[in-house]
Write a protein that holds these residues in place. Structure first.
Motif, PDB file in Angstrom:
ATOM      1  N   ALA A  17      61.460  -7.562  55.955  1.00 22.44           N
ATOM      2  CA  ALA A  17      62.301  -7.344  57.137  1.00 22.44           C
ATOM      3  C   ALA A  17      61.512  -7.402  58.440  1.00 22.44           C
ATOM      4  O   ALA A  17      61.990  -7.953  59.447  1.00 22.44           O
ATOM      5  CB  ALA A  17      63.031  -6.007  57.022  1.00 22.44           C
ATOM      6  N   GLY A  18      60.304  -6.841  58.451  1.00 26.91           N
ATOM      7  CA  GLY A  18      59.537  -6.763  59.683  1.00 26.91           C
ATOM      8  C   GLY A  18      59.299  -8.101  60.343  1.00 26.91           C
ATOM      9  O   GLY A  18      59.312  -8.202  61.576  1.00 26.91           O
ATOM     10  N   GLU A  19      59.070  -9.145  59.548  1.00 21.59           N
ATOM     11  CA  GLU A  19      58.778 -10.448  60.139  1.00 21.59           C
ATOM     12  C   GLU A  19      60.027 -11.149  60.666  1.00 21.59           C
ATOM     13  O   GLU A  19      59.924 -12.116  61.432  1.00 21.59           O
ATOM     14  CB  GLU A  19      58.058 -11.345  59.135  1.00 21.59           C
ATOM     15  N   TRP A  20      61.214 -10.669  60.279  1.00 20.61           N
ATOM     16  CA  TRP A  20      62.460 -11.264  60.761  1.00 20.61           C
ATOM     17  C   TRP A  20      63.020 -10.516  61.963  1.00 20.61           C
ATOM     18  O   TRP A  20      63.753 -11.089  62.776  1.00 20.61           O
ATOM     19  CB  TRP A  20      63.506 -11.290  59.639  1.00 20.61           C
ATOM     20  N   LEU A  21      62.693  -9.239  62.102  1.00 19.93           N
ATOM     21  CA  LEU A  21      63.252  -8.444  63.189  1.00 19.93           C
ATOM     22  C   LEU A  21      62.634  -8.822  64.536  1.00 19.93           C
ATOM     23  O   LEU A  21      61.432  -9.045  64.643  1.00 19.93           O
ATOM     24  CB  LEU A  21      63.022  -6.958  62.935  1.00 19.93           C
ATOM     25  N   ALA A  22      63.483  -8.839  65.556  1.00 20.03           N
ATOM     26  CA  ALA A  22      63.023  -9.020  66.924  1.00 20.03           C
ATOM     27  C   ALA A  22      62.436  -7.703  67.426  1.00 20.03           C
ATOM     28  O   ALA A  22      62.695  -6.641  66.841  1.00 20.03           O
ATOM     29  CB  ALA A  22      64.196  -9.445  67.810  1.00 20.03           C
ATOM     30  N   PRO A  23      61.649  -7.721  68.493  1.00 22.09           N
ATOM     31  CA  PRO A  23      61.228  -6.458  69.110  1.00 22.09           C
ATOM     32  C   PRO A  23      62.462  -5.618  69.445  1.00 22.09           C
ATOM     33  O   PRO A  23      63.395  -6.091  70.083  1.00 22.09           O
ATOM     34  CB  PRO A  23      60.498  -6.918  70.376  1.00 22.09           C
ATOM     35  N   GLY A  24      62.478  -4.386  68.961  1.00 18.80           N
ATOM     36  CA  GLY A  24      63.639  -3.531  69.158  1.00 18.80           C
ATOM     37  C   GLY A  24      64.733  -3.727  68.128  1.00 18.80           C
ATOM     38  O   GLY A  24      65.738  -3.017  68.154  1.00 18.80           O
ATOM     39  N   GLY A  25      64.535  -4.676  67.216  1.00 17.30           N
ATOM     40  CA  GLY A  25      65.546  -4.939  66.189  1.00 17.30           C
ATOM     41  C   GLY A  25      65.583  -3.850  65.133  1.00 17.30           C
ATOM     42  O   GLY A  25      64.612  -3.112  64.935  1.00 17.30           O
ATOM     43  N   VAL A  26      66.709  -3.749  64.439  1.00 21.73           N
ATOM     44  CA  VAL A  26      66.882  -2.703  63.436  1.00 21.73           C
ATOM     45  C   VAL A  26      67.448  -3.279  62.141  1.00 21.73           C
ATOM     46  O   VAL A  26      68.220  -4.240  62.151  1.00 21.73           O
ATOM     47  CB  VAL A  26      67.815  -1.571  63.931  1.00 21.73           C
ATOM     48  N   LEU A  27      67.037  -2.674  61.053  1.00 19.91           N
ATOM     49  CA  LEU A  27      67.583  -2.928  59.722  1.00 19.91           C
ATOM     50  C   LEU A  27      68.453  -1.739  59.347  1.00 19.91           C
ATOM     51  O   LEU A  27      68.027  -0.588  59.498  1.00 19.91           O
ATOM     52  CB  LEU A  27      66.443  -3.079  58.710  1.00 19.91           C
ATOM     53  N   LEU A  28      69.665  -2.008  58.865  1.00 19.54           N
ATOM     54  CA  LEU A  28      70.555  -0.933  58.420  1.00 19.54           C
ATOM     55  C   LEU A  28      71.024  -1.227  57.004  1.00 19.54           C
ATOM     56  O   LEU A  28      71.407  -2.359  56.687  1.00 19.54           O
ATOM     57  CB  LEU A  28      71.770  -0.796  59.331  1.00 19.54           C
ATOM     58  N   PHE A  29      70.998  -0.200  56.168  1.00 10.44           N
ATOM     59  CA  PHE A  29      71.528  -0.342  54.822  1.00 10.44           C
ATOM     60  C   PHE A  29      72.122   0.985  54.376  1.00 10.44           C
ATOM     61  O   PHE A  29      71.803   2.045  54.922  1.00 10.44           O
ATOM     62  CB  PHE A  29      70.462  -0.835  53.836  1.00 10.44           C
ATOM     63  N   GLU A  30      72.977   0.890  53.392  1.00  7.16           N
ATOM     64  CA  GLU A  30      73.666   2.061  52.846  1.00  7.16           C
ATOM     65  C   GLU A  30      72.987   2.493  51.556  1.00  7.16           C
ATOM     66  O   GLU A  30      72.457   1.660  50.814  1.00  7.16           O
ATOM     67  CB  GLU A  30      75.126   1.683  52.589  1.00  7.16           C
TER      68      GLU A  30
END
Length: 265
Positions: A211-224
């Protein structure tokens, strides 16, 4: 001797559904009757529901955050509790967000977030061809793209480092607990959409690892996840070098993990 016609009155259908164990028989009868084109189709739909098919598969759609999401047979039915994940994402997303919906199933999460935000760049992906076919009917009208493949693999490389919101409603049921699920899920939804491996977190670990390499600066990953898995899920996020926090919604009985890169936490 003539064969008596079947009683397709609302009361008769409610009785059949209630006898089959449908708790919300009145509401279900109303939805089925509204979806049926004629008496023959109505009878087939009632029969399918009586033998245990999910209501959403019978009528061909699910209600999700006020939207009608098409849902085909064997495709994962979006749960109401997952609306909490979308709400968290909507509160965190910037304007004109780049959104990726992994393990998208019918595409409900990405479509609902796009509806909440207005203008987004939406990309959805799933490994199940049946889910991809279904998702395209929901996501394409919302202006998004749908890809078939395993997690990040089918996504355009140009998305790396640009994703503002990464939704990943990964399967999180431990393999040994699949047989304990209600029949509607266990028997009528694709196993790949339910089975999270030995401890329920195997797919999640694969997502957070990249996930880290796909996220933009300030981006977030959300999961349930489930409440009892939250601690282990946070540990998995931390092991992948991301920073996690837990958000809960008691009304929807939902537990959402929100993860970000350390430089954006």
């Amino acid at each position: 001797m003539s064969i008596p016609s079947l009683d397709h009155s609302a009361s008769a259908i409610v009785t059949r559904l209630r006898t089959a164990g449908c708790v919300f028989a009145e509401d279900e009868a109303e939805m089925i009757m509204a979806a049926a084109g004629d008496a023959a189709e109505l009878e087939k739909m009632v029969e399918r529901r009586v033998v245990g098919l999910p209501l959403e598969h019978v009528v061909g759609y699910a209600e999700f955050r006020g939207l009608r999401i098409e849902v085909d047979a064997e495709v994962f039915v979006p749960r109401r509790r997952t609306e909490a994940l979308v709400q968290q994402a909507a509160e965190l997303a910037p304007e004109r967000a780049v959104v990726v919906d992994l393990c998208c199933g019918s595409g409900a999460l990405g479509v609902a977030l796009a509806a909440a935000l207005g203008e987004v760049e939406l990309h959805s992906a799933d490994v199940d061809p049946a889910a991809v076919r279904c998702a395209r009917r929901n996501v394409t009208p919302a202006g998004g793209e749908v890809y078939e493949g395993d997690l990040f693999e089918p996504l355009p490389a140009g998305l790396k480092g640009r994703v503002d919101v990464l939704l990943s409603n990964v399967p999180y049921v431990p393999t040994v607990e699949i047989e304990l699920l209600p029949s509607e899920a266990r028997d009528h939804e694709a196993r790949v959409a339910l089975d999270g491996g030995v401890d329920g977190l195997e797919i999640l670990r694969r997502v957070v690892a990249e996930a880290g390499e796909w996220l933009a600066p300030g981006g977030v990953l959300l999961f349930e996840t489930s409440e009892r898995q939250a601690g282990e899920a946070v540990a998995a996020v931390s092991a992948a070098g991301l920073v996690a926090r837990v958000a809960t919604d008691d009304e929807l009985d939902a537990t959402v993990i929100i993860a970000s890169r350390p430089d954006a936490a």
